[in-house]
Design a protein around this motif. Structure first.
Motif, mmCIF file in Angstrom:
data_model
loop_
_atom_site.group_PDB
_atom_site.id
_atom_site.type_symbol
_atom_site.label_atom_id
_atom_site.label_comp_id
_atom_site.label_asym_id
_atom_site.label_seq_id
_atom_site.Cartn_x
_atom_site.Cartn_y
_atom_site.Cartn_z
ATOM 1 N N GLY A 1 7.365 9.514 -21.435
ATOM 2 C CA GLY A 1 7.082 9.165 -22.033
ATOM 3 C C GLY A 1 8.013 9.517 -23.145
ATOM 4 O O GLY A 1 7.571 8.709 -24.562
ATOM 5 N N LEU A 2 9.083 9.595 -22.726
ATOM 6 C CA LEU A 2 9.985 10.199 -23.334
ATOM 7 C C LEU A 2 11.147 8.313 -22.913
ATOM 8 O O LEU A 2 10.961 8.163 -22.019
ATOM 9 N N ASP A 3 11.796 7.909 -24.132
ATOM 10 C CA ASP A 3 12.242 6.614 -24.272
ATOM 11 C C ASP A 3 14.337 7.634 -23.427
ATOM 12 O O ASP A 3 14.088 8.745 -23.432
ATOM 13 N N VAL A 4 14.436 6.374 -23.468
ATOM 14 C CA VAL A 4 16.458 7.119 -22.795
ATOM 15 C C VAL A 4 17.068 7.823 -23.392
ATOM 16 O O VAL A 4 17.756 8.437 -23.394
ATOM 17 N N LEU A 5 16.993 7.917 -24.879
ATOM 18 C CA LEU A 5 17.563 8.745 -26.084
ATOM 19 C C LEU A 5 16.787 9.552 -25.908
ATOM 20 O O LEU A 5 17.225 11.194 -26.804
ATOM 21 N N ASP B 1 5.679 6.921 -26.993
ATOM 22 C CA ASP B 1 4.186 6.557 -28.265
ATOM 23 C C ASP B 1 3.856 7.996 -28.943
ATOM 24 O O ASP B 1 3.726 8.394 -27.968
ATOM 25 N N VAL B 2 4.253 7.450 -29.979
ATOM 26 C CA VAL B 2 3.979 8.920 -30.614
ATOM 27 C C VAL B 2 2.482 9.268 -31.131
ATOM 28 O O VAL B 2 1.847 10.457 -31.074
ATOM 29 N N GLN B 3 1.427 8.117 -31.437
ATOM 30 C CA GLN B 3 0.052 8.805 -30.566
ATOM 31 C C GLN B 3 -0.109 8.966 -29.568
ATOM 32 O O GLN B 3 -1.192 10.258 -30.159
#
Length: 179
Positions: free
Chosen positions: A37-41, A46-48
């Motif tokens: 669930g992590l983006d490229v950075l 989605d924190v929730q």
């Protein structure tokens, strides 16, 4: 029919081993889901969802730990009795620190369960998490100290071997066995 001390010790070890294994599965599952669930950075997309995954991991850890609850004092006491018989050494002092941590964690777990009964399960489980984590991290050392048959094998180590064992434990912690 009452059980013998050896049978009670075996039940406590079985509960601890079961917890260690279930904790490892829950933590690996959480780690994989969070990483997915992590983006490229490296930030959560989605924190929730991440919060929900963490709450689920915490709940699963507590459910897995329940069978160990009645044995925490016995496990630490038996391990302490074994440790007290070992000669003073640097590894022994480190193992003593681990037992002290487990004793503290045990008291905290029981206190949280007693004093926070009115809280939501998610809040309770979040408060329990660091202490459940400590039990999972140190379960193998505790098992070795509680199992008298393994003591001769496990603790008949040269100082170099003892340091290698502790290095393996530290490496597992570094890899994120518990976050």
């Amino acid at each position: 029919m009452s059980s013998t001390p050896d049978q009670a010790a075996q039940r406590s070890l079985n509960a601890l081993t079961g917890y260690r294994n279930q904790y490892a599965v829950a933590h690996r599952t959480w780690t994989s889901a969070v990483e997915a669930g992590l983006d490229v950075l490296g930030n959560p997309r989605d924190v929730q969802q991440r919060a929900a995954l963490t709450a689920r991991r915490n709940a699963e850890a507590f459910i897995a730990f329940r069978p160990v609850l009645e044995y925490t004092g016995v496990l630490v006491s038996r391990a302490q009795a074994t440790l007290d018989q070992l000669p003073s050494s640097a590894p022994r002092r480190k193992w003593q620190a681990i037992l002290d941590d487990l004793d503290h964690s045990s008291r905290q777990i029981h206190q949280i369960l007693h004093t926070r009964a009115e809280e939501t399960a998610a809040a309770r489980d979040a408060a329990l998490w660091p202490y459940l984590c400590s039990w999972a991290e140190h379960a193998t050392i505790l098992e070795a100290l509680v199992q008298p048959i393994d003591i001769q094998i496990e603790f008949d180590l040269t100082p170099e071997q003892a340091e290698q064992l502790l290095a393996r434990v530290r490496e597992a912690q570094r890899r994120g066995v518990c976050t």
